[in-house]
Scaffold this active site. Structure first.
Site, PDB file in Angstrom:
ATOM      1  CE  LYS A  89      -3.797   2.073   2.670  1.00 49.52           C
ATOM      2  NZ  LYS A  89      -4.632   1.949   3.893  1.00 49.52           N
ATOM      3  CB  SER A 164      -8.094   3.560   2.740  1.00 49.55           C
ATOM      4  OG  SER A 164      -7.263   2.935   3.707  1.00 49.55           O
ATOM      5  CB  SER A 188      -8.597   0.622   5.549  1.00 48.61           C
ATOM      6  OG  SER A 188      -9.292   1.842   5.591  1.00 48.61           O
TER       7      SER A 188
END
Length: 484
Positions: A89, A164, A188
């Site tokens: 990420k 996210s 997330s």
């Protein structure tokens, strides 16, 4: 298309389906070179660029790293992840590779250090394949990013990926990488895992290192992983924590003697009918396998207690936590500059709840109450399942619906009602509120072919037991668990 091209295409498809442990074993055993494996994944990623799963990939660098891994294998290296590409990420600092945090202002920022979790997987031989797309500053659940594009769901391009950690989930689901590091503050990891049909593991908060990962809330933030199986999550957990796998659950007699809990009044109140039908079918299947599944009631005000406390902590800590992160890691940005550059919807939300002057900002008194009164009360309620009822885990649908349309950003439809997109985290937020370990596993598809996830939350610090329990459940349900 000649036979050589057909064979090459088939090999690319075959290697893209490898899970993490299988890929590591294939490289270790010499069944495939890391270079060939990485090249095949790069080709697949180019072909599926419309997913917007990655922000940055340095193809030359990752291929060079793969060749170095092949040389290390020739010298009998025993690194457990040798030569296997990982997604990361883009909130994790990566030495020599741009880290944008999902915002325009840091598009060209190249850190001089790795986040500790990145350091751990690299130390085990993994390659950093690229940096996954994410919601700006990890602040959202839909997978939309104004600068880098909406991450699309590999199961249906018109559906959101969740967020996210949007690109992390999508890249694993699409076979671009076998695993990816993500982050979870209120859901997330687990929300996009559910929408994309992969396994998403959120450890006990603080159990995995968070140093070098852009934060939202120092109380709630948790690093974790996406993979295609629980076995693969166990492998990554072992690498990151150094803890050894404790072996299979129980004595191999299915789930006999295992007690699980679910709270229908709290977690089936606002749920799409298809999701509830699948969840209840899963419960029956686990009972057939020997598990005792007990119903618990966490109280009429449990959901409101969790929502108020957790979102209050989340918003109150954002400004100070981000500012400290920028300062500590000498990142060329300020909180004020980041705020000014946010997409309009997110900037408006921060103006409401993050800035101390905002009309919805949590006061210091309410923040302290959330930490010192509400969180202990939430834990006490959950202990009615874990302690009073002896449950190893609480079961619930990971998300109250399957992946909504990309067009549904501010509001989504759940069980016929138009509600705020924040409702996508209605089930994941309870584990986050007190730092419990949680995991989402896919348990089939809706009639529209969209994944449905099952979440298991367990007591603090019982991560290895949770992983082994979920591995057993995954084996019982199987990959072909019947459709609704």
């Amino acid at each position: 298309m000649d036979d050589t091209t057909t064979a090459s295409s088939r090999q690319d498809e075959d290697v893209s389906s490898l899970g993490l442990a299988a890929a590591a074993a294939a490289v270790r055993n010499g069944d495939i070179t890391s270079e060939a494996y990485t090249a095949a994944l790069l080709q697949r990623t180019r072909a599926l660029a419309e997913l917007n799963a990655f922000i940055t990939i340095d193809e030359a660098e990752v291929l060079e790293a793969a060749r170095a891994a092949d040389k290390a294998r020739a010298t009998a290296s025993t690194a457990p992840l040798l030569g296997v590409p990982f997604g990361v990420k883009d909130s994790y600092l990566t030495k020599g590779l741009p880290t944008s945090l999902g915002i325009e202002g840091l598009a060209d920022f190249v850190p001089g250090e790795d986040a500790h979790a990145v350091r751990a997987i690299k130390g085990a031989g993994a390659l950093i394949f690229g940096k996954n797309n994410l919601v700006e500053m990890s602040y959202g659940l839909t997978g939309h990013n104004a600068r880098y594009g909406q991450v699309k769901n590999p199961h249906s391009r018109d559906r959101m990926s969740g967020g996210s950690s949007s690109g992390s989930a999508a890249s694993v689901a699409a076979g671009l990488v076998p695993a990816s590091l993500g982050g979870d503050t209120v859901g997330s990891i687990r929300v996009p895992a559910s929408f994309c049909g992969v396994v998403g593991f959120k450890p006990t908060t603080g159990r995995w290192p968070r140093n070098g990962v852009a934060p939202i809330s120092h109380t709630l933030d948790t690093t974790g992983v996406f993979a295609r199986s629980v076995e693969d999550c166990i492998l990554v957990d072992q690498v990151v924590t150094g803890e050894q796998d404790v072996g299979p659950l129980g004595g191999g007699d299915g789930l006999r003697g295992i007690r699980l809990a679910f709270a229908p009044r709290q977690f089936l109140d606002l749920v799409d009918p298809e999701v509830e039908t699948r969840f209840r079918a899963v419960v029956r299947r686990l009972q057939d396998a020997g598990a005792e599944v007990v119903e618990v009631d966490l109280g009429d005000d449990f959901n409101s207690l969790v929502q108020t406390a957790t979102w209050g902590i989340f918003a109150h800590e954002t400004m100070s936590t981000i500012s400290e992160f920028l300062r500590r890691h000498e990142i060329p940005a300020t909180f004020e500059a980041i705020y000014a550059g946010l997409k309009p919807e997110l900037r408006q939300a921060w103006a409401q709840i993050v800035l101390p002057s905002g009309p919805g900002a949590t006061s210091v008194e309410d923040y302290q109450k959330a930490l010192n009164v509400s969180r202990p009360e939430i834990q006490r309620r959950l202990d009615t399942a874990f302690v009073s009822h002896g449950a190893l885990a609480i079961l619930q649908p990971t998300t109250p619906c399957t992946a909504p349309s990309i067009e549904e950003q501010a509001t989504v439809q759940i069980a016929g009602q138009n509600v705020s997109y924040l409702a996508l985290a209605n089930h994941t937020v309870s584990a986050s509120s007190v730092g419990l370990p949680g995991i989402s596993v896919p348990v089939g598809l809706s009639r529209a072919g969209l994944p449905i996830g099952l979440e298991l939350d367990a007591p603090l610090g019982s991560d290895r037991r949770l992983l082994n329990l979920t591995r057993a459940i995954e084996g019982i349900l199987g990959a072909n668990f019947s459709a609704i």
